[in-house]
Design a protein around this motif. Structure first.
Motif, short mmCIF file in Angstrom:
data_model
loop_
_atom_site.label_atom_id
_atom_site.label_comp_id
_atom_site.label_asym_id
_atom_site.label_seq_id
_atom_site.Cartn_x
_atom_site.Cartn_y
_atom_site.Cartn_z
N ASP A 247 -41.97 -6.46 26.23
CA ASP A 247 -41.50 -7.43 25.58
C ASP A 247 -40.96 -8.60 26.46
O ASP A 247 -40.71 -9.82 26.08
CB ASP A 247 -40.34 -7.40 24.82
N ILE A 248 -41.44 -8.60 27.90
CA ILE A 248 -41.12 -9.70 28.87
C ILE A 248 -42.39 -10.47 28.84
O ILE A 248 -43.39 -10.02 29.17
CB ILE A 248 -40.77 -8.89 30.21
N VAL A 249 -42.14 -11.81 28.87
CA VAL A 249 -43.07 -12.85 29.00
C VAL A 249 -43.24 -13.47 30.44
O VAL A 249 -42.00 -13.79 30.77
CB VAL A 249 -42.82 -13.81 28.00
N ILE A 250 -44.20 -13.39 30.94
CA ILE A 250 -44.27 -13.90 32.34
C ILE A 250 -44.89 -15.36 32.34
O ILE A 250 -45.80 -15.56 31.68
CB ILE A 250 -45.16 -13.03 33.44
N ASP A 251 -44.01 -16.24 33.12
CA ASP A 251 -44.69 -17.69 32.78
C ASP A 251 -45.86 -17.97 33.71
O ASP A 251 -45.93 -17.28 34.89
CB ASP A 251 -43.47 -18.63 33.25
N ASP A 252 -47.02 -18.79 33.44
CA ASP A 252 -47.89 -18.79 34.23
C ASP A 252 -47.84 -19.08 35.60
O ASP A 252 -48.40 -18.80 36.58
CB ASP A 252 -49.15 -19.82 33.60
N SER A 253 -46.61 -19.96 35.93
CA SER A 253 -46.50 -20.65 37.14
C SER A 253 -45.84 -19.58 38.12
O SER A 253 -46.30 -19.39 39.38
CB SER A 253 -45.26 -21.77 37.12
N LYS A 254 -45.04 -18.39 37.31
CA LYS A 254 -44.89 -17.28 38.10
C LYS A 254 -45.84 -16.58 38.74
O LYS A 254 -45.77 -15.93 39.69
CB LYS A 254 -43.87 -16.64 37.35
N ILE A 255 -46.92 -16.35 37.78
CA ILE A 255 -48.02 -15.61 37.95
C ILE A 255 -48.99 -16.03 39.11
O ILE A 255 -49.19 -15.43 40.05
CB ILE A 255 -48.86 -15.60 36.70
N ALA A 256 -49.02 -17.35 39.09
CA ALA A 256 -49.94 -18.15 40.52
C ALA A 256 -48.95 -18.15 41.50
O ALA A 256 -49.56 -17.89 42.53
CB ALA A 256 -49.86 -19.53 39.75
N GLU A 257 -47.75 -18.21 41.32
CA GLU A 257 -46.77 -18.21 42.74
C GLU A 257 -47.05 -16.76 43.32
O GLU A 257 -47.09 -16.66 44.46
CB GLU A 257 -45.45 -18.52 42.47
N ILE A 383 -51.11 -8.59 37.99
CA ILE A 383 -49.98 -9.28 38.42
C ILE A 383 -48.93 -9.18 37.26
O ILE A 383 -47.52 -9.17 37.55
CB ILE A 383 -50.19 -10.69 39.02
N VAL A 384 -49.31 -9.43 36.00
CA VAL A 384 -48.41 -9.52 34.79
C VAL A 384 -47.79 -8.23 34.82
O VAL A 384 -46.43 -8.23 34.46
CB VAL A 384 -49.13 -10.04 33.60
N ALA A 385 -48.48 -7.23 34.76
CA ALA A 385 -47.69 -5.83 34.75
C ALA A 385 -46.78 -5.53 35.66
O ALA A 385 -45.76 -4.97 35.57
CB ALA A 385 -48.99 -4.85 34.56
#
Length: 636
Positions: A247-257, A383-385
C-alpha cells in the motif's frame, strides 16, 4: 568418579545429555503463549517447584516433536488415550529428573565458569552470521524474540551446562575390559545364514465377515475412543511487512534519487559470449591433441567455425548449435577455459588449444557485455520494492506496538482494534490442538488458541511473532468441544479395525502351525503354494544388515547356534501384525585375532561410554531415591 566430574569444568560442553537439555530457542518459542495459564505448583523436588506453566510448555514441545516425527500419522496416533497418557508421564518424569540432577550438581559444588559460559554461548550456531562467526545482533534479536534478557538466558544456560558436567563426568568414568571388545567383535562381525518367510496379515483380512452385532459391541465397550477433536475457529488480525509494503506509493523523484545514490549496487558483472569446439581426451590424449591441431589449422585457412563445431565437437549440447555457449560470467567455467575467454580483448578473437580436464578446446569470443549499471527502467521495480519494504518495516514497528496496546485494552474483542489500525479482521478454518489449515498451520497459533487465557477466559492473545516481519493477535470466535461420534459415522472404521484384529489372530495361528510342521520335519510346500508364499534365503548376514527387516534379522541372531547341522526354527508376530518364520542354518564366528588395533580401541571407548550411560541411569535413580519428590498433578 567425582574428580572426573569436576574435570568437566575444563572440558568442551557436551551437547546432548539423556534428553535433559533442550535448546532454549526451541523450548522458549512457545513461552509467551503457554505462560498465561495457572502458575500453580504441579510437582516439587526437594525445595524446587515445577509449575503448571513449565509442565504445559514442555508438553506442547513434546507434542510438536512427536508431530514432526510421525508426520501425517500423528493425528491418528494421538487419538489413542495410552499415547497421550504415556507422553504426559514422560514429560513429568523428565522435568523431575532435570530438577534432581540440578540439585545433585549443586550439592557436589559443580560450577561452570563465566568465561566458559560465554565461550559456550558464542559456539551456538543459531547466533552465528553468514561467515560462521558470533553475531551480537543475532544474539540480541533471538533473545528478545524468546522473552529473554542476556542475564536470564545466561542463568538458564549456566544451570544446563552445570547439569551436563554431572552427566559427562559419570558417563566418562565408564570403563571396559579387553575381553569385552573381543566378545563385541564376535557379536558384530559374526554372520548367519538362514531362510525367512513373511506372511502378510492382509491375506487373512475379511471385513465383510464382520457382523453389525460385533461392531455394536465393540463401539459400546468405550465410545470415548471415537471422539471428534476439540476445535476452535479463530478471529485474528495479521500485521506483516509485506502487506504494508503493497500500500506504500513511492514518488518517482525518490526512485531516481535512490538510483543515483546506489547505482553501484546495480552494476552487473562483465559477461562474455563465446563458442568452442571440444575434442575429448578420453584415453588417448595425443590423438585428441593432434585432431584439435588439425581443426585449428582448418579454421586458420578460412573454414567455417560453426560447421566444424557441428561436425567435430564432442560437446553434445553446444556442438549442435555451432559451438555457441551463450552468455556467462566469471566462475561459470573451469579455470583454464575462463582465463582464455576473459583474456581475449575483442570479439572475433580466437584462442589456440586450451587444455582442461574435458580435453582440448578451440575458443572464439563472440560478444562482450561490459560491467555497467543498467538503465533506471530495468531496475525500477526492484528499487520500488526495496523502498516500500524499508518504509513498511518502520511502519511495522510502530503498528506492532499499537496492536499490542489496543488488543490488550479491548480485551475480549478485536473489532475496535481492527478499525483503529485499518486492518481486516480475518477468520480461520477450524483448528485443533494438533493441526489446522491456513493460519492454523502455525504451531505458535495453535498453542495460543488453546491456552487458558484465550480459550477459557476468552481474552485476546498476546501478539504472536511468526517471524521477524509477521505478527498476529487472535481470539476464539467459535469453540467446538470434543464429542463422541455416533456409531453410523465410525461403523466402517470399526469394521476395518475388527477385521485387522482377526486377521492378526488368523495369520498367527497359520504361522504357528507352519512352525510346528517344520519342527516335526513335515513338508509345508502345499500350504505355501496355496497362499503364494516363498522362502527367502539369506547368506552370511551380519547383525547390522536389515534387508529383510530389522525384526527378522534380530530374530535370526537371537536363535541358538544349530547343533550338528540341525536347523533352528522359530516364528513370531511382527509389530505390524504380519508373521515371520526363520530357519537358522549356520553361524560363522570371526577370529578375534583379526580385529584391528585401532578398531579395538574405538570399540573399548564405545563400550566404556555405554557402561557409563548405564551407571548414570542408576546414579540418577539413586539420587531420586534420596530426594523428596511430591507430584500433585495427575499426569494421566
Amino acid at each position: 568418579m567425582m574428580e572426573r566430574i569436576r574435570e568437566g569444568v575444563n572440558s568442551p560442553a557436551v551437547q546432548v545429555g539423556l534428553g535433559i537439555i533442550i535448546l532454549f530457542f526451541v523450548s522458549t518459542a512457545f513461552a509467551p503463549y503457554l505462560t498465561s495459564g495457572s502458575d500453580k505448583t504441579v510437582a516439587k523436588v526437594n525445595d524446587n517447584e515445577i509449575t503448571a506453566n513449565e509442565y504445559n510448555r514442555s508438553l506442547q514441545i513434546q507434542r510438536e516433536t512427536m508431530k514432526q516425527r510421525f508426520g501425517e500419522s500423528y493425528d491418528l496416533i494421538a487419538q489413542n488415550p495410552e499415547f497421550e497418557k504415556n507422553m504426559r508421564q514422560n514429560v513429568m518424569d523428565n522435568l523431575i529428573q532435570e530438577r534432581v540432577i540440578r540439585d545433585e550438581a549443586d550439592e557436589l559444588g559443580l560450577y561452570f565458569g563465566q568465561t566458559q559460559l560465554l565461550a559456550h554461548i558464542a559456539s551456538i550456531e543459531a547466533f552465528h552470521d553468514e561467515d560462521g562467526k558470533f553475531s551480537k545482533e543475532t544474539y540480541s534479536k533471538l533473545l528478545r524474540a524468546n522473552n529473554y534478557t542476556p542475564k536470564t538466558f545466561q542463568e538458564t544456560q549456566m544451570k544446563q551446562m552445570t547439569s551436563q558436567q554431572l552427566w559427562k563426568g559419570v558417563v566418562q568414568s565408564g570403563i571396559s575390559l579387553g575381553y569385552e571388545a573381543d566378545y563385541r567383535f564376535q557379536l558384530d562381525e559374526q554372520t548367519r545364514t538362514f531362510d525367512a518367510l513373511t506372511i502378510s496379515a492382509s491375506k487373512f483380512q475379511e471385513p465383510e465377515a464382520i457382523s453389525d452385532e460385533e461392531i455394536q459391541a465393540e463401539y459400546d465397550k468405550d465410545p470415548s475412543l471415537y471422539q471428534t477433536a476439540e476445535k476452535v475457529r479463530l478471529a485474528y488480525l495479521e500485521l506483516s511487512v509485506d502487506a504494508l509494503a503493497k500500500d506504500i506509493v513511492i514518488d518517482d523523484s525518490k526512485i531516481a534519487e535512490h538510483y543515483e545514490t546506489n547505482k553501484h549496487q546495480y552494476v552487473q558483472a562483465e559477461q562474455r559470449k563465446a563458442r568452442h569446439i571440444l575434442i575429448a581426451s578420453n584415453d588417448d590424449e595425443a590423438a585428441a591433441e593432434q585432431k584439435a591441431q588439425e581443426i585449428l589449422a582448418k579454421l586458420e585457412s578460412g573454414e567455417d567455425f560453426s560447421e566444424l563445431a557441428k561436425a567435430n565437437s564432442d560437446d553434445p549440447v553446444s556442438g549442435k548449435k555451432g559451438g555457441d555457449l551463450g552468455w556467462f560470467g566469471r566462475g561459470a567455467m573451469v579455470k583454464p577455459f575462463e582465463d582464455a575467454v576473459f583474456g581475449m580483448s575483442k570479439p572475433g578473437e580466437r584462442s589456440g588449444l586450451v587444455k582442461t580436464n574435458y580435453g582440448y578446446h578451440i575458443i572464439e569470443l563472440s560478444e562482450i557485455k561490459g560491467a555497467d549499471a543498467p538503465p533506471l527502467d530495468e531496475v525500477k521495480d526492484k528499487i520500488v520494492a526495496e523502498l516500500q519494504k524499508k518504509q513498511a518495516k518502520n511502519k511495522f514497528v510502530e503498528l506492532q506496538a499499537r496492536l499490542e496496546e489496543l488488543s490488550f485494552e479491548e480485551g475480549q474483542s478485536l473489532d475496535k482494534t481492527a478499525e483503529k489500525l485499518g486492518l481486516t479482521l480475518l477468520t480461520s478454518d477450524w483448528v485443533s490442538q494438533n493441526s489446522g489449515g491456513g493460519i492454523g498451520q502455525e504451531a505458535l497459533v495453535r498453542a495460543a488458541a488453546f491456552s487458558d487465557e484465550v480459550l477459557a477466559e476468552k481474552f485476546n492473545s498476546k501478539p504472536i511473532r511468526l517471524n521477524d516481519d509477521r505478527v498476529v493477535v487472535l481470539r476464539v470466535a467459535e469453540h467446538q468441544p470434543a464429542a463422541i461420534k455416533p456409531l453410523v459415522d465410525v461403523k466402517e472404521q470399526i469394521r476395518q479395525q475388527l477385521a485387522s484384529e482377526k486377521a492378526v489372530e488368523a495369520v498367527k495361528a497359520f504361522g504357528d502351525k507352519l512352525v510346528e510342521q517344520l519342527k516335526a520335519g513335515e513338508s509345508v510346500d502345499d500350504s505355501l503354494a496355496e497362499n503364494s508364499l516363498e522362502w527367502q534365503t539369506k547368506t552370511e548376514v551380519k547383525r547390522a544388515d536389515a534387508g529383510l527387516g530389522q525384526a527378522i534379522v534380530e530374530k535370526a541372531f537371537g536363535l541358538p547356534r544349530p547343533d550338528n547341522g540341525t536347523p533352528v526354527i522359530d516364528g513370531f508376530a511382527q509389530n505390524n501384525g504380519d508373521y515371520a518364520v526363520v530357519v537358522l542354518k549356520e553361524v560363522n564366528l570371526p577370529n578375534t585375532a583379526d580385529i584391528d588395533a585401532a578398531k579395538k580401541e574405538q570399540m573399548l571407548e564405545r563400550l566404556g561410554q555405554q557402561h557409563g550411560s548405564q551407571e548414570f541411569a542408576a546414579y540418577v535413580e539413586g539420587v531420586k531415591a534420596k530426594s523428596e519428590i511430591n507430584v500433585t498433578l495427575n499426569a494421566e
